[in-house]
Design a protein around this motif. Structure first.
Motif, PDB file in Angstrom:
ATOM      1  N   TYR A 107      64.556  87.197  48.114  1.00 17.68           N
ATOM      2  CA  TYR A 107      64.467  88.896  48.205  1.00 17.68           C
ATOM      3  C   TYR A 107      65.612  89.505  47.952  1.00 17.68           C
ATOM      4  CZ  TYR A 107      65.979  87.546  53.126  1.00 17.68           C
ATOM      5  OH  TYR A 107      66.719  87.004  54.180  1.00 17.68           O
ATOM      6  N   TYR A 108      65.985  89.167  46.617  1.00 16.06           N
ATOM      7  CA  TYR A 108      67.285  89.894  46.067  1.00 16.06           C
ATOM      8  C   TYR A 108      67.138  90.315  44.727  1.00 16.06           C
ATOM      9  CZ  TYR A 108      69.368  86.959  49.741  1.00 16.06           C
ATOM     10  OH  TYR A 108      69.737  86.762  51.056  1.00 16.06           O
ATOM     11  N   VAL A 109      67.732  91.297  44.452  1.00 16.71           N
ATOM     12  CA  VAL A 109      67.461  91.788  42.905  1.00 16.71           C
ATOM     13  C   VAL A 109      69.155  92.110  42.568  1.00 16.71           C
ATOM     14  CG1 VAL A 109      67.141  94.112  43.592  1.00 16.71           C
ATOM     15  CG2 VAL A 109      66.422  93.527  41.383  1.00 16.71           C
ATOM     16  N   LEU A 110      69.296  91.744  41.166  1.00 14.73           N
ATOM     17  CA  LEU A 110      70.566  92.055  40.587  1.00 14.73           C
ATOM     18  C   LEU A 110      70.355  93.334  39.680  1.00 14.73           C
ATOM     19  CD1 LEU A 110      71.872  88.573  39.291  1.00 14.73           C
ATOM     20  CD2 LEU A 110      73.076  90.244  41.265  1.00 14.73           C
ATOM     21  N   VAL A 111      70.994  94.490  39.804  1.00 15.96           N
ATOM     22  CA  VAL A 111      70.772  95.719  39.107  1.00 15.96           C
ATOM     23  C   VAL A 111      72.143  95.764  38.311  1.00 15.96           C
ATOM     24  CG1 VAL A 111      70.966  98.248  39.578  1.00 15.96           C
ATOM     25  CG2 VAL A 111      69.631  96.620  41.144  1.00 15.96           C
ATOM     26  N   ASP A 112      72.017  96.004  37.083  1.00 12.32           N
ATOM     27  CA  ASP A 112      72.811  96.359  36.151  1.00 12.32           C
ATOM     28  C   ASP A 112      73.405  97.864  36.475  1.00 12.32           C
ATOM     29  OD1 ASP A 112      74.597  96.731  33.819  1.00 12.32           O
ATOM     30  OD2 ASP A 112      73.128  95.499  32.481  1.00 12.32           O
ATOM     31  N   ILE A 113      74.656  97.983  36.679  1.00 11.25           N
ATOM     32  CA  ILE A 113      75.278  99.199  36.879  1.00 11.25           C
ATOM     33  C   ILE A 113      76.636  99.643  35.623  1.00 11.25           C
ATOM     34  CG2 ILE A 113      75.169  99.410  39.540  1.00 11.25           C
ATOM     35  CD1 ILE A 113      78.194  98.281  39.233  1.00 11.25           C
ATOM     36  N   SER A 114      76.511  98.725  34.755  1.00 12.48           N
ATOM     37  CA  SER A 114      77.483  99.135  33.666  1.00 12.48           C
ATOM     38  C   SER A 114      77.179 100.405  33.207  1.00 12.48           C
ATOM     39  CB  SER A 114      77.192  97.927  32.526  1.00 12.48           C
ATOM     40  OG  SER A 114      76.230  97.639  32.048  1.00 12.48           O
ATOM     41  N   ALA A 115      76.304 101.027  32.811  1.00 12.45           N
ATOM     42  CA  ALA A 115      76.234 102.295  32.408  1.00 12.45           C
ATOM     43  C   ALA A 115      76.347 103.367  33.386  1.00 12.45           C
ATOM     44  CB  ALA A 115      74.597 102.583  31.958  1.00 12.45           C
ATOM     45  N   ILE A 116      76.495 103.295  34.714  1.00 11.28           N
ATOM     46  CA  ILE A 116      76.697 104.230  35.718  1.00 11.28           C
ATOM     47  C   ILE A 116      77.975 104.019  36.719  1.00 11.28           C
ATOM     48  CG2 ILE A 116      74.198 104.952  35.804  1.00 11.28           C
ATOM     49  CD1 ILE A 116      74.059 103.453  38.596  1.00 11.28           C
ATOM     50  N   ASN A 117      78.753 102.889  36.282  1.00 12.51           N
ATOM     51  CA  ASN A 117      80.039 102.602  36.939  1.00 12.51           C
ATOM     52  C   ASN A 117      81.106 103.330  36.656  1.00 12.51           C
ATOM     53  OD1 ASN A 117      81.839 101.593  38.810  1.00 12.51           O
ATOM     54  ND2 ASN A 117      81.485  99.450  38.225  1.00 12.51           N
TER      55      ASN A 117
END
Ligand code: GLN
Length: 386
Positions: A316-326
């Motif tokens: 029940y996990y999801v890896l979210v890509d934050i490279s564009a907003i970090n």
């Protein structure tokens, strides 16, 4: 002051558990440490009420209450397609955390090596160090989080005595296919190595994917130490009930480690939770339906906000890509900002990877629908910067 043990120098305290403390500090919706905010099955709670008055309240047999092991043997024999003996093939532990640690201590000696797929649940690194072993990391490459057979073989060639296999996988949500497991099994047999599993999400596998127990593949039971727990399946993470399933030879060693580590898992809780072990198949179908719905609510929400992620096949996990907003240097700083300013707690992805990795954060969605909606409402704030 005398010098403290240097054994602990190799790792930090758990980042996952730290994020829960940060969430509490800022009143953030806690989607970091994976545990539900909904109630366990009422039959289990009712059983606990009765046991709280009637007992038992004293030690159980060190490797688990007879009734618990008997029911667990029946359930898992059916699910795993094996014929498990409650006295010879099972040790009940304080969560899968102790199960994995006991398995590692049973297998590894000082300076041994152990193969670990990366990204990995952070406990495995600490388990390796505490048992004296050096981890050899084998990459699971996104987006499918697949491994290269050659790379895994190299780890075995370098002497890895065991492979830690988290299936379904935390944090990636990967579910290993039967074909992939057969490749792993063939290598384990060829090099005569152990597989130590963490299968706590065995009942949370989204359609059309299917869970295969590597212990059930031909000739694998003797070399697999299957670890799992009741935490996620019955929403009782605080009860700390886990177990090891393995051959009699392996279990006889695990029993000793477990005995001297903890004496036993809490006896009243074992008796109460045993009620869950005889639930009909319908219970597991409903559990999966619930998680399938929660996954849809949360992932649809992330999509609307415009946050890219890897769609999990299980857990029940999801890896979210934050490279564009970090805007920060690290994912850790981003998670601090997220908890403090946005009001949602996540785990920095860097704590799951052996190489430097700053691109991801991990959310879990084991929460009431309204909790997930509230989190998504708060995460809207990220849309502006997305
Ligand atoms: N397995 C859960 C996670 O990855 C909880 C871990 C724990 O703190 N025991 O978040």
């Amino acid at each position: 002051m005398p010098k403290l043990s240097s054994r602990l120098d190799g790792f930090t305290e758990s980042v996952i558990r730290k994020m829960t403390r940060i969430a509490n500090k800022y009143g953030a919706v806690n989607l970091s440490q994976g545990f539900p905010d909904f109630e366990p099955p009422k039959e289990i709670i009712k059983a606990l009420e009765i046991i709280s008055a009637a007992g038992p309240h004293q030690y159980e047999i060190t490797w688990g209450a007879q009734i618990f092991r008997e029911k667990l043997a029946l359930k898992q024999s059916k699910k795993m397609g094996l014929s498990l003996d409650p006295d010879k093939n099972i040790v009940v532990t304080c969560g899968s955390t102790e199960a994995m640690m006991a398995a590692m201590l049973s297998v590894c000696e000082h300076k041994d090596k152990v193969a670990v797929f990366s990204p990995f649940y952070e406990n495995y690194g600490a388990d390796a160090v505490l048992s004296g072993a050096d981890p050899i990391f084998v990459e699971l490459k996104p987006p499918a989080f697949s491994f290269e057979t050659k790379e895994l073989e190299k780890a075995f060639k370098k002497g890895a005595k065991a492979l830690i296999l988290c299936n379904p996988s935390n944090p990636s949500g990967k579910v290993f296919s039967k074909e992939e497991l057969q490749i792993i099994a063939d290598l384990a047999i060829k090099y005569d190595r152990f597989i130590i599993t963490d299968e706590v999400y065995e009942h949370i596998v989204y359609k059309p994917y299917q869970h295969t127990y590597i212990a059930s593949l031909p000739n694998m039971f003797e070399r697999t130490i299957s670890c799992s727990s009741l935490s996620k399946t019955y929403s009782i993470t605080g009860w700390r009930l886990g177990y090891i399933i393995a051959s009699e030879t392996v279990i006889s060693v695990c029993k000793k480690v477990h005995d001297f580590l903890t004496v036993g898992a809490p006896s009243p809780l074992q008796h109460a939770a045993a009620v869950g072990l005889v639930f009909k198949d319908n219970y597991y179908d409903l559990l999966l339906e619930e998680y399938t719905r929660k996954k849809k609510i949360f992932l649809d929400g992330l999509r609307k906000i415009g946050l890219p992620f890897f769609d999990p096949q299980g857990a029940y996990y999801v890896l979210v890509d934050i490279s564009a907003i970090n805007p920060y240097k690290t994912d850790t700083e981003f998670c601090e900002y997220l908890a403090k300013e946005v009001g949602v707690a996540a785990v920095p992805g860097s704590s799951f990877f052996h190489k430097e990795e700053n691109r991801y954060i991990r959310f879990h969605f084991a929460k009431k629908d309204e909790t997930l909606q509230e989190a998504l409402k708060r995460l809207e704030k990220l849309r502006q910067t997305a």
